[in-house]
Each structure stands twice: as structure tokens, then as C-alpha cells.
Design a protein around this motif. Sequence first.
Motif, PDB file in Angstrom:
ATOM      1  N   GLU A 185      -8.718  17.217   2.296  1.00  0.00           N
ATOM      2  CA  GLU A 185      -9.459  16.184   3.015  1.00  0.00           C
ATOM      3  C   GLU A 185     -10.407  15.410   2.095  1.00  0.00           C
ATOM      4  O   GLU A 185     -10.971  14.399   2.494  1.00  0.00           O
ATOM      5  CB  GLU A 185     -10.250  16.829   4.159  1.00  0.00           C
ATOM      6  N   THR A 186     -10.629  15.929   0.883  1.00  0.00           N
ATOM      7  CA  THR A 186     -11.554  15.255  -0.028  1.00  0.00           C
ATOM      8  C   THR A 186     -10.839  14.328  -0.993  1.00  0.00           C
ATOM      9  O   THR A 186     -11.472  13.725  -1.847  1.00  0.00           O
ATOM     10  CB  THR A 186     -12.348  16.308  -0.836  1.00  0.00           C
ATOM     11  N   ILE A 187      -9.536  14.199  -0.878  1.00  0.00           N
ATOM     12  CA  ILE A 187      -8.769  13.376  -1.793  1.00  0.00           C
ATOM     13  C   ILE A 187      -9.080  11.904  -1.551  1.00  0.00           C
ATOM     14  O   ILE A 187      -9.364  11.480  -0.419  1.00  0.00           O
ATOM     15  CB  ILE A 187      -7.257  13.658  -1.616  1.00  0.00           C
ATOM     16  N   GLU A 188      -9.050  11.101  -2.611  1.00  0.00           N
ATOM     17  CA  GLU A 188      -9.258   9.660  -2.490  1.00  0.00           C
ATOM     18  C   GLU A 188      -7.972   8.989  -1.990  1.00  0.00           C
ATOM     19  O   GLU A 188      -6.880   9.539  -2.118  1.00  0.00           O
ATOM     20  CB  GLU A 188      -9.651   9.063  -3.841  1.00  0.00           C
ATOM     21  N   PHE A 189      -8.136   7.778  -1.454  1.00  0.00           N
ATOM     22  CA  PHE A 189      -6.979   7.083  -0.877  1.00  0.00           C
ATOM     23  C   PHE A 189      -5.877   6.870  -1.912  1.00  0.00           C
ATOM     24  O   PHE A 189      -4.691   7.118  -1.639  1.00  0.00           O
ATOM     25  CB  PHE A 189      -7.435   5.735  -0.300  1.00  0.00           C
ATOM     26  N   PHE A 190      -6.246   6.427  -3.106  1.00  0.00           N
ATOM     27  CA  PHE A 190      -5.241   6.118  -4.125  1.00  0.00           C
ATOM     28  C   PHE A 190      -4.690   7.370  -4.806  1.00  0.00           C
ATOM     29  O   PHE A 190      -3.844   7.260  -5.688  1.00  0.00           O
ATOM     30  CB  PHE A 190      -5.825   5.158  -5.164  1.00  0.00           C
ATOM     31  N   GLN A 191      -5.165   8.534  -4.386  1.00  0.00           N
ATOM     32  CA  GLN A 191      -4.623   9.779  -4.895  1.00  0.00           C
ATOM     33  C   GLN A 191      -3.647  10.430  -3.919  1.00  0.00           C
ATOM     34  O   GLN A 191      -3.136  11.519  -4.198  1.00  0.00           O
ATOM     35  CB  GLN A 191      -5.772  10.760  -5.200  1.00  0.00           C
ATOM     36  N   GLU A 192      -3.402   9.768  -2.796  1.00  0.00           N
ATOM     37  CA  GLU A 192      -2.486  10.333  -1.806  1.00  0.00           C
ATOM     38  C   GLU A 192      -1.077  10.468  -2.381  1.00  0.00           C
ATOM     39  O   GLU A 192      -0.651   9.686  -3.238  1.00  0.00           O
ATOM     40  CB  GLU A 192      -2.446   9.457  -0.549  1.00  0.00           C
ATOM     41  N   GLU A 193      -0.380  11.470  -1.896  1.00  0.00           N
ATOM     42  CA  GLU A 193       0.971  11.753  -2.373  1.00  0.00           C
ATOM     43  C   GLU A 193       1.914  10.581  -2.105  1.00  0.00           C
ATOM     44  O   GLU A 193       1.932  10.024  -1.008  1.00  0.00           O
ATOM     45  CB  GLU A 193       1.494  13.010  -1.668  1.00  0.00           C
ATOM     46  N   CYS A 194       2.647  10.176  -3.125  1.00  0.00           N
ATOM     47  CA  CYS A 194       3.691   9.144  -3.013  1.00  0.00           C
ATOM     48  C   CYS A 194       3.131   7.804  -2.515  1.00  0.00           C
ATOM     49  O   CYS A 194       3.851   7.023  -1.891  1.00  0.00           O
ATOM     50  CB  CYS A 194       4.805   9.626  -2.074  1.00  0.00           C
ATOM     51  N   LEU A 195       1.841   7.533  -2.796  1.00  0.00           N
ATOM     52  CA  LEU A 195       1.221   6.315  -2.259  1.00  0.00           C
ATOM     53  C   LEU A 195       1.877   5.029  -2.754  1.00  0.00           C
ATOM     54  O   LEU A 195       2.134   4.132  -1.944  1.00  0.00           O
ATOM     55  CB  LEU A 195      -0.274   6.309  -2.580  1.00  0.00           C
ATOM     56  N   PRO A 196       2.169   4.858  -4.054  1.00  0.00           N
ATOM     57  CA  PRO A 196       2.769   3.587  -4.486  1.00  0.00           C
ATOM     58  C   PRO A 196       4.078   3.274  -3.768  1.00  0.00           C
ATOM     59  O   PRO A 196       4.306   2.136  -3.344  1.00  0.00           O
ATOM     60  CB  PRO A 196       2.991   3.791  -5.993  1.00  0.00           C
ATOM     61  N   GLN A 197       4.935   4.289  -3.614  1.00  0.00           N
ATOM     62  CA  GLN A 197       6.233   4.059  -2.971  1.00  0.00           C
ATOM     63  C   GLN A 197       6.075   3.757  -1.480  1.00  0.00           C
ATOM     64  O   GLN A 197       6.669   2.818  -0.958  1.00  0.00           O
ATOM     65  CB  GLN A 197       7.134   5.282  -3.167  1.00  0.00           C
ATOM     66  N   VAL A 198       5.267   4.566  -0.805  1.00  0.00           N
ATOM     67  CA  VAL A 198       5.113   4.405   0.646  1.00  0.00           C
ATOM     68  C   VAL A 198       4.391   3.106   0.972  1.00  0.00           C
ATOM     69  O   VAL A 198       4.829   2.321   1.833  1.00  0.00           O
ATOM     70  CB  VAL A 198       4.365   5.608   1.245  1.00  0.00           C
ATOM     71  N   LEU A 199       3.268   2.842   0.297  1.00  0.00           N
ATOM     72  CA  LEU A 199       2.474   1.656   0.623  1.00  0.00           C
ATOM     73  C   LEU A 199       3.222   0.374   0.269  1.00  0.00           C
ATOM     74  O   LEU A 199       3.177  -0.607   1.030  1.00  0.00           O
ATOM     75  CB  LEU A 199       1.137   1.715  -0.116  1.00  0.00           C
ATOM     76  N   SER A 200       3.913   0.348  -0.866  1.00  0.00           N
ATOM     77  CA  SER A 200       4.683  -0.853  -1.225  1.00  0.00           C
ATOM     78  C   SER A 200       5.814  -1.104  -0.230  1.00  0.00           C
ATOM     79  O   SER A 200       6.117  -2.263   0.094  1.00  0.00           O
ATOM     80  CB  SER A 200       5.241  -0.719  -2.644  1.00  0.00           C
ATOM     81  N   THR A 201       6.423  -0.030   0.273  1.00  0.00           N
ATOM     82  CA  THR A 201       7.466  -0.189   1.288  1.00  0.00           C
ATOM     83  C   THR A 201       6.889  -0.762   2.579  1.00  0.00           C
ATOM     84  O   THR A 201       7.491  -1.639   3.211  1.00  0.00           O
ATOM     85  CB  THR A 201       8.149   1.160   1.573  1.00  0.00           C
ATOM     86  N   LEU A 202       5.727  -0.266   2.989  1.00  0.00           N
ATOM     87  CA  LEU A 202       5.088  -0.788   4.194  1.00  0.00           C
ATOM     88  C   LEU A 202       4.725  -2.264   4.039  1.00  0.00           C
ATOM     89  O   LEU A 202       4.930  -3.073   4.960  1.00  0.00           O
ATOM     90  CB  LEU A 202       3.837   0.029   4.512  1.00  0.00           C
ATOM     91  N   VAL A 203       4.198  -2.636   2.871  1.00  0.00           N
ATOM     92  CA  VAL A 203       3.836  -4.033   2.629  1.00  0.00           C
ATOM     93  C   VAL A 203       5.081  -4.915   2.613  1.00  0.00           C
ATOM     94  O   VAL A 203       5.092  -6.014   3.188  1.00  0.00           O
ATOM     95  CB  VAL A 203       3.057  -4.160   1.299  1.00  0.00           C
ATOM     96  N   PHE A 204       6.145  -4.445   1.967  1.00  0.00           N
ATOM     97  CA  PHE A 204       7.402  -5.194   1.914  1.00  0.00           C
ATOM     98  C   PHE A 204       7.955  -5.416   3.312  1.00  0.00           C
ATOM     99  O   PHE A 204       8.394  -6.529   3.660  1.00  0.00           O
ATOM    100  CB  PHE A 204       8.412  -4.425   1.053  1.00  0.00           C
ATOM    101  N   THR A 205       7.948  -4.361   4.124  1.00  0.00           N
ATOM    102  CA  THR A 205       8.413  -4.484   5.504  1.00  0.00           C
ATOM    103  C   THR A 205       7.535  -5.437   6.293  1.00  0.00           C
ATOM    104  O   THR A 205       8.034  -6.252   7.091  1.00  0.00           O
ATOM    105  CB  THR A 205       8.424  -3.108   6.184  1.00  0.00           C
ATOM    106  N   ALA A 206       6.221  -5.363   6.084  1.00  0.00           N
ATOM    107  CA  ALA A 206       5.287  -6.241   6.804  1.00  0.00           C
ATOM    108  C   ALA A 206       5.526  -7.704   6.474  1.00  0.00           C
ATOM    109  O   ALA A 206       5.375  -8.580   7.337  1.00  0.00           O
ATOM    110  CB  ALA A 206       3.850  -5.850   6.467  1.00  0.00           C
ATOM    111  N   ILE A 207       5.913  -8.005   5.245  1.00  0.00           N
ATOM    112  CA  ILE A 207       6.226  -9.386   4.863  1.00  0.00           C
ATOM    113  C   ILE A 207       7.428  -9.887   5.662  1.00  0.00           C
ATOM    114  O   ILE A 207       7.444 -11.033   6.134  1.00  0.00           O
ATOM    115  CB  ILE A 207       6.490  -9.470   3.350  1.00  0.00           C
ATOM    116  N   GLY A 208       8.444  -9.032   5.816  1.00  0.00           N
ATOM    117  CA  GLY A 208       9.584  -9.403   6.653  1.00  0.00           C
ATOM    118  C   GLY A 208       9.178  -9.634   8.097  1.00  0.00           C
ATOM    119  O   GLY A 208       9.645 -10.581   8.750  1.00  0.00           O
ATOM    120  N   VAL A 209       8.283  -8.789   8.604  1.00  0.00           N
ATOM    121  CA  VAL A 209       7.775  -8.969   9.972  1.00  0.00           C
ATOM    122  C   VAL A 209       7.103 -10.327  10.113  1.00  0.00           C
ATOM    123  O   VAL A 209       7.337 -11.065  11.086  1.00  0.00           O
ATOM    124  CB  VAL A 209       6.773  -7.845  10.318  1.00  0.00           C
ATOM    125  N   GLY A 210       6.269 -10.690   9.123  1.00  0.00           N
ATOM    126  CA  GLY A 210       5.558 -11.965   9.180  1.00  0.00           C
ATOM    127  C   GLY A 210       6.485 -13.153   9.171  1.00  0.00           C
ATOM    128  O   GLY A 210       6.262 -14.140   9.884  1.00  0.00           O
TER     129      GLY A 210
END
Length: 556
Positions: A98-123
Motif C-alpha cells: 500500500e506504500t508503493i508509488e503510482f509509477f512503481q505499480e506493476e506493469c504500469l507502462p504497458q497497462v497505462l499506455s494501453t488504456l490511453v491508446f484505447t481512450a484515444i479511440g473512444v474519443g
Amino acid sequence: RLAFYSLAGNLVLFLTSDNIHWTPLHSVIASFIFLGTSYISALVFAWISDGKLGRAKTIIIGFILYIIGYIFISLFSDNDQYKLYSIFCGTANSTTSETIEFFQEECLPQVLSTLVFTAIGVGAVQANMAVFGAEQVREQKATTQYFDKYYAAVNTGGLIAFAFIAYGQQNDSYFIGYIIPTVLLIIALILFLIGYKFCIHVQPHDSVISNFLPVLINAFQNWRKHRRNNQILSSTRRYSNSSNLSENRIDNSDQLSLTTSGQSWSFLDYAKISNQGKFLDRVVEDIKSLRRIIIVFLLLIPYWLLYFQIETTFLVQGVHMKVIKFFRTDRGDHYMPVIWLSLGDQMIIILAIFFLNTFVYKRLEASGRSISIRTRIIIGMISATIAMCMAGTVELFRQKLCDSQPTISQFIGKTNYTAADMSIFYQFPQYIGVGLSEVFTSVASLEFAYLAAPRSAQSLIMSLRFCSAGLSSFFGSAYIGIFVKVKENLTFDNSDCKAQNQPDLFYIYFFVLAGFQLVFILIFIGCEQKFKILKVSKQRFNTRLFVAPKSHSSTA
């Protein structure tokens, strides 16, 4: 819409599940980023469709991006049968700090970039689909029916996603729950391509965004030229009395041309052809009209921040309350999806719109009265404020129960949550409050977006509305970050009934949001009274939200 709500509705729970293992707070931040990107990207694709590609081609590009993003999300969600998650992120950790920083989350670059990419398609899709559908309507009366069908389709997609897809995601598999929307998106794209040649296509043209900088530059150049001429005339007056009279006449004629707009005069008027500029008066007036519209949408940002709590913190609060258990199988207990309370929000929207259009608005229209856009927006803001107060009150009692009574353990989406012995249905009133706010504020803002938009910027203004919602999501992420920093050591562990070390986590969070909205209600009322920011053209009130394509037989 079904695909959007299938992802956005359970995104927080998916990221905190055994698939991804993110903390609840960081999952809320990621959800805000996804929502914000989906709405802000709508502004970019409105400009692309208006001035470059046209709406149909932009929608196709959006569908392709949407599908690719959803495919990768499906792959991330599979960590049981095919172990596809480990291909992209390695072996998943079974515990989360629970003390981990946001940018230290597991697999963050892959997951967050996928969410952003999908969100662009939504827009790309949502920025153009509504207006593209309106362009197929040839009769002005039919535009009202189109709007009703469009809004019904949006909420039907939400109902199906929340009622069935969310249940499968939470109790069976997120992988199946994401594969189904992916297949439906592919079918939707195929159907759209089949019908492409039968659709009415409005050719792209110069948009307000494309003209904004050239108009601003030309206005500045003419302002400098006008100022320099005034300085020359002023210095010349001192040398000749006879020339002074002549120059006064020249100066007066120059000033006359620059003040013909009366009270509507602004710096941008220097760019008009009538004032020795390069641009048609209509183009300059279109750009000037954006000022009031942008102010309105900026003042709506706090409202959208409250509205998005349905898909973020309401879910975090709900899983720490007693959820109904349907039945037990060999694979475990099947619980009611937490997102099902959003069905109340969807149903309230549909029923309230039907009631208002069938009874209230018709009777008011028959008596020559109407509920103004200003009144509806304020009613919705007040409703959202009350909903936050109710959420804060529920959280206050929930945390007291955590201290005074034994807690319960429940597995939701394959994740163990420790909850208070308090029914999740105590959340229902706050969902109703937000649903009523959408009926008034959200629908009224759509109507204002169209009525206030110049003909050359209809898609742009619609997208500015989406953009204000997107900015609120990013502000929501920042608000949570600031809140966590202020409340030192603040966390919300799935295995704990309440905020660790800080028992006042969420009820203060909700009450601060309510107070913030209340302040902006007063600011909104003051701006409207003093500056008339909601003023729209009277000639366009009968067109409701959307308008049919131009025709030679149409009248002013």
C-alpha cells in the motif's frame, strides 16, 4: 457505448484484482486518466473531422484504435487460462504494498499506455458519431426523434454493460468480459463499413481551430498598424492647424469603422475585412463566440468531477460494504456486481427524460413557459452536491460500524475485501442524486453546446463539452494525489474495513467535493447574471440539439 461502459464501469475493480494487483487509490487515478483522455481526445478528432478527413473516416480510424486497444486489454486480463499476462508483464506478484508509488505499480507502462491508446479511440468515435448521425436527418422535426434515439442507445449500452458484462467480469472472468465487447466492436465496424456508401457525407471545411491563430496574428498586426497611424497623426497635429482638421476627419472615420460593433467590440475585430483585416466578419464572430462557451464549460468542470465518482470512488466504497451473495458454486461465491447500483442511475435517466418530455415540458410549452438552460444546469449541480453529501454521510456511518461491529469478508472479482456489516443499498440514494443531475445539467449542457455553436464549429463545441469533462478527470487524479499527501500515510487496503491510520478518508473526501461544487454554483450564478454567459441565438431554440444538413429550401 457498451464497450466503453464494459471497460470504464469495472476498471477500478479490474486493476485491484488478482490480475493486475494495483492499490485502490492508484486504480482510481488510472481510471480518471482513462476517462480524461477519452474526453479530451474528442477535441482533437473534432478538428480532424471538421477540417481534414470528414466524420465517417475519422470514426473508422477511431474504431480501429478502439479495437486494437481492447485486444491488448483482453490480453492483460488473462492470467488464468492462457497466462497471456505473463507474456507482457512477467510473473504477477500475489501481494501489493500500500506504500508503493503510482509509477512503481506493476506493469504500469504497458497497462497505462494501453488504456490511453484505447481512450484515444473512444474519443475519435464519440466526438463524431452523434453529429454524423444527425447529418443523416433531412427533416428538422426528425432531429428531435434522433436525439431521443441516440440518448436511448447510449443508456441502453450502459444498461447491458452494467447488467450482464459486469456480472461476467466480476464472477467469472475479466478475459471473457473484455472479449465480448471486442467482438461487438469488430461487428460494429463491419456494419459501419457496409453502410458507408449509403450515408450522407458532409465535406470537411476550415474549422474555427484552424482559423484561430491566423485571426489572432492578423488582429495583432492591424492593431499595431492602427496604433502607429494614430501616433503619426497625433504628432502631425502639433505642426499644422489646417492639417489638424483634416487628420481629425481621417482619425474619426478610422475610429468609426472600428467601433461599428458597438458593445461587441473586441481585439479580434481588428482582423475583420471591414476594419482593413483579412478575414470575413463571420469568421471573426465565430471565434469570438467561443469565449462565453469556454467560460461555461470551465465552470462545469467541478460538476463533471462529482459525476465521475460513480465510476471511481463509489465503487471503492461499495466493495467495503455488504454485497448481496447470489449463490455458491465450486468456483466460489457469486456476488451482485457492485456496478449494478449504476443501473439505478441509468434507469433514472431514462425514466426522468421520458417523464419530463411527456408531461412537464409539454405542459410548460402549452402555457408558453419553459425551464431555461440556466435553471436546469443549476438544478443538476445542486443534485450532484446533495449526492456527495449523502455519500459522505454513508461513509461516516460505514466507518463507525467498522469500529463498533465485527466486519465481514467477501470475495469480489477473485479479490478478498473486508467490509462493514452495512448493506451496499445504502449507496442507492447517492446514485439517484447523480443520475438526476445528469438529466438536468448534462442534457442542458448538450443543448447549450449546440445552440451556442456557430455553424462552422458545431462538432468543435460539442467536443469542448467533452474536453471539460476530460479536464475534470485529470483534476480528479490530482485531487486524490493532494488528498493523500495532506493525509499522511493514507491508504485504503482491501483487507482493511477502513482507511488505514486515517478513519476519516472518504467522508471528508466527499464533503470537500460537495463544498467545492457549492462554491462554483455561486460563481456560475454570478457570471450568468453579470456577463450573460448562457446567451444563445433565439433563432435556434426550436432546433433542439442537432440540426439536419443544409438544404437550398431551408429558411433562416
